[in-house]
Each structure stands twice: as C-alpha cells, then as structure tokens.
Design a protein around this motif. Structure first.
Motif, PDB file in Angstrom:
ATOM      1  N   PHE B  50      10.004  24.241  45.231  1.00  0.00           N
ATOM      2  CA  PHE B  50       9.567  25.636  45.075  1.00  0.00           C
ATOM      3  C   PHE B  50       8.080  25.674  44.780  1.00  0.00           C
ATOM      4  O   PHE B  50       7.488  24.652  44.409  1.00  0.00           O
ATOM      5  CB  PHE B  50      10.335  26.310  43.928  1.00  0.00           C
ATOM      6  N   THR B  51       7.469  26.844  44.974  1.00  0.00           N
ATOM      7  CA  THR B  51       6.107  27.047  44.484  1.00  0.00           C
ATOM      8  C   THR B  51       6.147  28.166  43.449  1.00  0.00           C
ATOM      9  O   THR B  51       6.975  29.068  43.523  1.00  0.00           O
ATOM     10  CB  THR B  51       5.129  27.437  45.609  1.00  0.00           C
ATOM     11  N   VAL B  52       5.271  28.057  42.471  1.00  0.00           N
ATOM     12  CA  VAL B  52       5.257  29.047  41.390  1.00  0.00           C
ATOM     13  C   VAL B  52       3.819  29.407  41.066  1.00  0.00           C
ATOM     14  O   VAL B  52       2.920  28.560  41.130  1.00  0.00           O
ATOM     15  CB  VAL B  52       6.004  28.512  40.145  1.00  0.00           C
ATOM     16  N   ARG B  53       3.613  30.687  40.749  1.00  0.00           N
ATOM     17  CA  ARG B  53       2.310  31.117  40.244  1.00  0.00           C
ATOM     18  C   ARG B  53       2.557  32.122  39.132  1.00  0.00           C
ATOM     19  O   ARG B  53       3.197  33.154  39.356  1.00  0.00           O
ATOM     20  CB  ARG B  53       1.476  31.755  41.353  1.00  0.00           C
ATOM     21  N   ALA B  54       2.092  31.825  37.944  1.00  0.00           N
ATOM     22  CA  ALA B  54       2.205  32.761  36.826  1.00  0.00           C
ATOM     23  C   ALA B  54       0.908  33.549  36.756  1.00  0.00           C
ATOM     24  O   ALA B  54      -0.167  32.966  36.835  1.00  0.00           O
ATOM     25  CB  ALA B  54       2.455  32.008  35.531  1.00  0.00           C
ATOM     26  N   ASP B  55       1.015  34.866  36.645  1.00  0.00           N
ATOM     27  CA  ASP B  55      -0.177  35.707  36.711  1.00  0.00           C
ATOM     28  C   ASP B  55      -0.582  36.308  35.376  1.00  0.00           C
ATOM     29  O   ASP B  55      -1.761  36.455  35.098  1.00  0.00           O
ATOM     30  CB  ASP B  55       0.043  36.847  37.706  1.00  0.00           C
ATOM     31  N   LYS B  56       0.414  36.704  34.586  1.00  0.00           N
ATOM     32  CA  LYS B  56       0.061  37.513  33.419  1.00  0.00           C
ATOM     33  C   LYS B  56       1.103  37.286  32.330  1.00  0.00           C
ATOM     34  O   LYS B  56       2.266  37.047  32.618  1.00  0.00           O
ATOM     35  CB  LYS B  56       0.059  38.996  33.834  1.00  0.00           C
ATOM     36  N   VAL B  57       0.660  37.358  31.090  1.00  0.00           N
ATOM     37  CA  VAL B  57       1.590  37.265  29.959  1.00  0.00           C
ATOM     38  C   VAL B  57       1.493  38.558  29.168  1.00  0.00           C
ATOM     39  O   VAL B  57       0.401  39.034  28.874  1.00  0.00           O
ATOM     40  CB  VAL B  57       1.242  36.071  29.052  1.00  0.00           C
ATOM     41  N   LEU B  58       2.630  39.155  28.853  1.00  0.00           N
ATOM     42  CA  LEU B  58       2.673  40.376  28.060  1.00  0.00           C
ATOM     43  C   LEU B  58       3.550  40.145  26.842  1.00  0.00           C
ATOM     44  O   LEU B  58       4.498  39.368  26.898  1.00  0.00           O
ATOM     45  CB  LEU B  58       3.276  41.526  28.884  1.00  0.00           C
ATOM     46  N   LEU B  59       3.217  40.813  25.749  1.00  0.00           N
ATOM     47  CA  LEU B  59       4.058  40.727  24.552  1.00  0.00           C
ATOM     48  C   LEU B  59       4.587  42.117  24.225  1.00  0.00           C
ATOM     49  O   LEU B  59       3.907  43.121  24.435  1.00  0.00           O
ATOM     50  CB  LEU B  59       3.250  40.207  23.356  1.00  0.00           C
ATOM     51  N   ALA B  60       5.792  42.181  23.729  1.00  0.00           N
ATOM     52  CA  ALA B  60       6.375  43.477  23.366  1.00  0.00           C
ATOM     53  C   ALA B  60       7.355  43.287  22.228  1.00  0.00           C
ATOM     54  O   ALA B  60       7.975  42.237  22.081  1.00  0.00           O
ATOM     55  CB  ALA B  60       7.070  44.103  24.564  1.00  0.00           C
ATOM     56  N   GLU B  61       7.470  44.336  21.403  1.00  0.00           N
ATOM     57  CA  GLU B  61       8.453  44.287  20.316  1.00  0.00           C
ATOM     58  C   GLU B  61       9.796  44.819  20.758  1.00  0.00           C
ATOM     59  O   GLU B  61      10.834  44.445  20.211  1.00  0.00           O
ATOM     60  CB  GLU B  61       7.935  45.102  19.124  1.00  0.00           C
ATOM     61  N   LYS B  62       9.758  45.737  21.720  1.00  0.00           N
ATOM     62  CA  LYS B  62      11.011  46.280  22.252  1.00  0.00           C
ATOM     63  C   LYS B  62      10.900  46.359  23.758  1.00  0.00           C
ATOM     64  O   LYS B  62       9.817  46.570  24.303  1.00  0.00           O
ATOM     65  CB  LYS B  62      11.246  47.703  21.716  1.00  0.00           C
ATOM     66  N   LEU B  63      12.020  46.209  24.435  1.00  0.00           N
ATOM     67  CA  LEU B  63      12.041  46.335  25.890  1.00  0.00           C
ATOM     68  C   LEU B  63      13.129  47.325  26.268  1.00  0.00           C
ATOM     69  O   LEU B  63      14.197  47.359  25.655  1.00  0.00           O
ATOM     70  CB  LEU B  63      12.328  44.984  26.546  1.00  0.00           C
ATOM     71  N   LEU B 151       4.334  27.389  29.763  1.00  0.00           N
ATOM     72  CA  LEU B 151       5.492  27.827  30.529  1.00  0.00           C
ATOM     73  C   LEU B 151       5.976  26.661  31.386  1.00  0.00           C
ATOM     74  O   LEU B 151       5.210  26.075  32.147  1.00  0.00           O
ATOM     75  CB  LEU B 151       5.112  29.015  31.422  1.00  0.00           C
ATOM     76  N   LEU B 152       7.239  26.294  31.232  1.00  0.00           N
ATOM     77  CA  LEU B 152       7.829  25.242  32.047  1.00  0.00           C
ATOM     78  C   LEU B 152       8.744  25.885  33.078  1.00  0.00           C
ATOM     79  O   LEU B 152       9.586  26.708  32.726  1.00  0.00           O
ATOM     80  CB  LEU B 152       8.641  24.269  31.189  1.00  0.00           C
ATOM     81  N   VAL B 153       8.566  25.544  34.337  1.00  0.00           N
ATOM     82  CA  VAL B 153       9.422  26.101  35.393  1.00  0.00           C
ATOM     83  C   VAL B 153      10.002  24.952  36.197  1.00  0.00           C
ATOM     84  O   VAL B 153       9.271  24.088  36.690  1.00  0.00           O
ATOM     85  CB  VAL B 153       8.639  27.051  36.321  1.00  0.00           C
ATOM     86  N   ALA B 154      11.327  24.929  36.306  1.00  0.00           N
ATOM     87  CA  ALA B 154      11.997  23.877  37.065  1.00  0.00           C
ATOM     88  C   ALA B 154      13.284  24.438  37.648  1.00  0.00           C
ATOM     89  O   ALA B 154      13.725  25.533  37.291  1.00  0.00           O
ATOM     90  CB  ALA B 154      12.297  22.675  36.184  1.00  0.00           C
ATOM     91  N   GLN B 164       8.698  19.695  37.380  1.00  0.00           N
ATOM     92  CA  GLN B 164       8.664  20.717  36.347  1.00  0.00           C
ATOM     93  C   GLN B 164       7.229  21.202  36.229  1.00  0.00           C
ATOM     94  O   GLN B 164       6.356  20.446  35.801  1.00  0.00           O
ATOM     95  CB  GLN B 164       9.156  20.155  35.015  1.00  0.00           C
ATOM     96  N   ALA B 165       7.010  22.446  36.649  1.00  0.00           N
ATOM     97  CA  ALA B 165       5.667  23.001  36.550  1.00  0.00           C
ATOM     98  C   ALA B 165       5.364  23.274  35.079  1.00  0.00           C
ATOM     99  O   ALA B 165       6.197  23.814  34.359  1.00  0.00           O
ATOM    100  CB  ALA B 165       5.579  24.282  37.356  1.00  0.00           C
ATOM    101  N   GLU B 166       4.177  22.852  34.633  1.00  0.00           N
ATOM    102  CA  GLU B 166       3.744  23.097  33.252  1.00  0.00           C
ATOM    103  C   GLU B 166       2.503  23.961  33.302  1.00  0.00           C
ATOM    104  O   GLU B 166       1.430  23.480  33.650  1.00  0.00           O
ATOM    105  CB  GLU B 166       3.432  21.775  32.540  1.00  0.00           C
ATOM    106  N   ILE B 167       2.669  25.234  32.998  1.00  0.00           N
ATOM    107  CA  ILE B 167       1.564  26.173  33.120  1.00  0.00           C
ATOM    108  C   ILE B 167       1.042  26.500  31.727  1.00  0.00           C
ATOM    109  O   ILE B 167       1.772  27.050  30.898  1.00  0.00           O
ATOM    110  CB  ILE B 167       2.019  27.440  33.861  1.00  0.00           C
ATOM    111  N   ALA B 168      -0.219  26.125  31.473  1.00  0.00           N
ATOM    112  CA  ALA B 168      -0.828  26.396  30.170  1.00  0.00           C
ATOM    113  C   ALA B 168      -1.072  27.894  30.052  1.00  0.00           C
ATOM    114  O   ALA B 168      -1.672  28.506  30.935  1.00  0.00           O
ATOM    115  CB  ALA B 168      -2.122  25.610  30.040  1.00  0.00           C
ATOM    116  N   LEU B 169      -0.610  28.483  28.954  1.00  0.00           N
ATOM    117  CA  LEU B 169      -0.780  29.919  28.742  1.00  0.00           C
ATOM    118  C   LEU B 169      -1.928  30.146  27.776  1.00  0.00           C
ATOM    119  O   LEU B 169      -2.305  29.236  27.020  1.00  0.00           O
ATOM    120  CB  LEU B 169       0.524  30.515  28.201  1.00  0.00           C
ATOM    121  N   PRO B 170      -2.522  31.353  27.779  1.00  0.00           N
ATOM    122  CA  PRO B 170      -3.687  31.605  26.920  1.00  0.00           C
ATOM    123  C   PRO B 170      -3.398  31.318  25.451  1.00  0.00           C
ATOM    124  O   PRO B 170      -2.279  31.513  24.979  1.00  0.00           O
ATOM    125  CB  PRO B 170      -3.970  33.089  27.127  1.00  0.00           C
TER     126      PRO B 170
END
Lengths: 198, 188
Positions: B50-63, B151-154, B164-170
């Motif tokens: 597979f190919t993966v691209r992570a674009d954005k990280v969001l945080l929320a207290e409620k969804l 973020l680990l994606v496998a 296992q993709a290892e994507i460093a997050l901010p």
C-alpha cells in the motif's frame, strides 16, 4: 569362586539399596506434594468495594453489584421478566498496548449456577459493548450476566481478581508480554435488589 | 601448562560467548518483525502492499457523527487524535487495518473501535488499486501521549516481515477543539 560370589552379592546389595532409597525419596516427595495440596489455600487479600487495586496489567476498582431487569445499560426492561446481575467497575489498562483481554480480570468464585456464562462488558461512556481499553485511560465498565430463569438469586457475589506480570522477553519468541496469571485478591460484594423504575 | 589453559580456557570462552549471544543477539520477534518505512507528514510512503500519506493531525475533546441514521456523540477521558490521510492499495487489493498511534513514551494505541459507522473511517474498508481513499484514523489517547507521537500504518496490527510506515507527527499540536463533527470535516 568365593570372591566372585562376594562381588555379586555386593552389587546386588548396592543396587537394591539404590532402588530402595530412590523409592523412598519418590514416596516422600509425592506425600509432601499431596500434603501441600491438602492444606488450605493461602487466603487472598480482601479488596474492599470502591478501593483501587493494582493487578499488574490492570488497575481496577469494583463498585457495586445489583440485580436489574435491563439486559443493557440504556435498554428497556427485558420483556419476559428475565433478571440480570450487573457489576460496576473501573478499569485502567496499565500496559503499553490497546487491550481486549478484560474478560480475564476476574472470575466468580465460588461459581454461581444462576449466572449464565460469558457476561457482556459494557462501556458506560458509550452505553455500548466494550471492545478495547486504551492504555492509561480509566473507563467505567458494567458487566452484565443473564440469570437463568427461575434461578435463586445470589445474595453476595465473590470475585477473585487476577494479576499478570510483565516479561520483556518471553521464552518462545523473545517478545514482550504479560504472563503468569494468578489470583491476587478477592472481593465479596452484596447484591443490591432491583431498583424500582417508575 | 598450556594444556591446563586449553582445558579451562576453552569452556570459559565458550560460555562467555554463548552468554553474550543470548543477551545481545536480536530475538525471533525482532528478526521477523515489521520492516520500518520512515517518513514525515505530507510525504507519500510506498510500502510493499500500500501507499500512505498523512496530511494533518487534529485534536478534539468530543466527536460527533451520523451512523446508521442516528446522531452519535463520543467523549473521552483523554483526547481524540485524528489523522487525515490518504491510502492506496498497490499492487493488489488489500486492507490496511493496523493503524497505531505510538506515543513518545512508547505506548501503542490502536485506532479506536468506538466509531463504527462513522464516515470516511480509514482501515475498515477494503482498498482497491487505483482507487485511493481519503479519510481519517481516530485514536483515543491520554493528553500526555499527544506530543511527539508517531503514526504507524501497516496491513495488520502485528506485521511480520512486512512494511510498517512510521510517520513522525508534529511535536506540538495546539489545544484540542471542544467538538468536531466528522460529517463536516474537510477531508480533501
């Protein structure tokens, strides 16, 4: 002639002695084992209701057990009058992995015939079936057993809590994991009567 | 004299060697473990299946989201971390069901199972080659597990000899939004 007879006698005596000593030793070991087994099992520390217990892989606090007519936390009463036993508890996953082995945390001991096996764990936050516990997040969980129809309702619920220990390298794959599950505490909770719903 | 040394020294050296090997050679789980593929936010990583691209990280207290015709709101004792990402199967159809939020302290949080039926959830549907999916991975983590995570994606939670993709997050991610609606999130 006599010398060889003596040598033969000596060999026979020594082999008989060896067999005898070995047999006695085996007898002593097995007797000791059965004596140990016959002894009363060591009493487990008592876990009070509401007190928090560190069980290695989990930290739990048992709150209350009650009879209810609801098969799920937010559902209507069961139509055929079936009763359920609900147990409220807090669980924190102390491991470093998302985990779904919470059914191993405790057992009902002595077992109660009226309780049907395989209770359902409900996540009170969602009023939905609990499917995983995230590390470090405390969750209020309700465990609901279905009671066998017409069964005598238990007055107390005795639970034995299991603990597990962490091993950084296991013997087979050299992978980290949690092993050696064993009872570490016991709690006896009164079963509150079914609450009357208006 | 040298005979005594040979008799005593050889077993001693052998014992030391064996002890050292037992202690310092990688274990079976490590040898047959995941094959890391390191990258950053916004970078397209091409793995074996597979190919993966992570674009954005969001945080929320409620969804909040609509599932099966019902409005559902989820809250948490920690914080929800959302990663908006793009997945594509390559070269054959696959399912990428092993998304993990690894905190700086090393705790591994599997994508939350509390969002069944939510729109555009990644990792649940089958991926077909040439039909990329854009969507969101949702994790539920304590607040102290947010900063400096990976973020680990496998394809699975425990990949064996697989990417296992290892994507460093901010390292810092600001304050979480009090409420996010998954149906109104900007996925594109």
């Amino acid at each position: 002639m006599i010398v060889s007879w003596l040598a033969g006698l000596r060999q026979a005596v020594s082999s008989k002695l060896t067999i005898g000593i070995g047999g006695l030793l085996a007898l002593a070991i097995t007797s000791g084992q059965s004596l140990l087994e016959a002894l009363e099992p060591p009493t487990l520390p008592v876990l009070a209701a509401g007190a928090s217990l560190d069980a290695g892989r989990w930290r739990i606090a048992l709150h209350e057990a009650s009879l209810t007519t609801q098969s799920r936390p937010d559902g209507p009463p069961a139509p055929d009058g079936t009763q359920f036993l609900a147990l409220d508890l807090d669980i924190v996953n102390r491991s470093s992995e998302t985990d779904n082995t919470f059914a191993r945390i405790f057992i009902v001991d002595p077992s109660i015939d009226a309780l049907q096996p395989n209770p359902i764990f409900w996540l009170m936050r969602d009023k939905a079936i609990l499917s995983a516990l995230q590390p470090g997040l405390r969750e209020r969980v309700r465990v609901i057993w279905r009671l066998a129809p017409g069964a005598k309702v238990p007055e107390r619920l005795r639970l034995v809590v299991n603990g597990e220990t962490f091993k950084p390298r296991d013997n087979l794959f050299a992978a980290p994991g949690w092993f050696n599950r064993k009872p570490i505490a016991a709690a006896s909770l009164p079963v509150a009567a079914a609450e009357m719903r208006p | 004299m040298s005979g005594v040394f040979a008799k005593l020294g050889a077993p001693l050296i052998a014992a030391l060697l064996l002890a050292g090997m037992q202690r310092f050679t990688p274990g079976y789980a490590e040898i047959t473990g995941p094959i890391p593929l390191k990258g950053d936010l916004g970078e397209t990583l091409t793995g074996r299946g597979f190919t993966v691209r992570a674009d954005k990280v969001l945080l929320a207290e409620k969804l909040r989201f609509k599932a099966y015709g019902r409005e559902v709101e989820r809250d948490t004792g920690g914080v929800f971390a959302l990663v908006i990402a793009r997945l594509d199967a390559q070269p054959v159809s696959t399912t990428v069901s092993g998304a993990i939020w690894r905190s700086a302290q090393g705790a591994r949080f599997v994508a939350s199972p509390r969002f069944q039926g939510a729109p555009r959830l990644l990792g649940t549907d089958r991926l077909e080659p040439g039909l990329p999916q854009r969507g969101v991975f949702i994790f539920e983590v304590p607040r102290e597990a947010v900063a400096g995570a990976t973020l680990l994606v496998a394809a699975s939670r425990w990949p064996r000899l697989d990417t296992q993709a290892e994507i460093a997050l901010p390292a810092t991610l600001g304050t979480p939004a009090s409420l996010l609606d998954l149906n109104e999130l900007a996925y594109e």
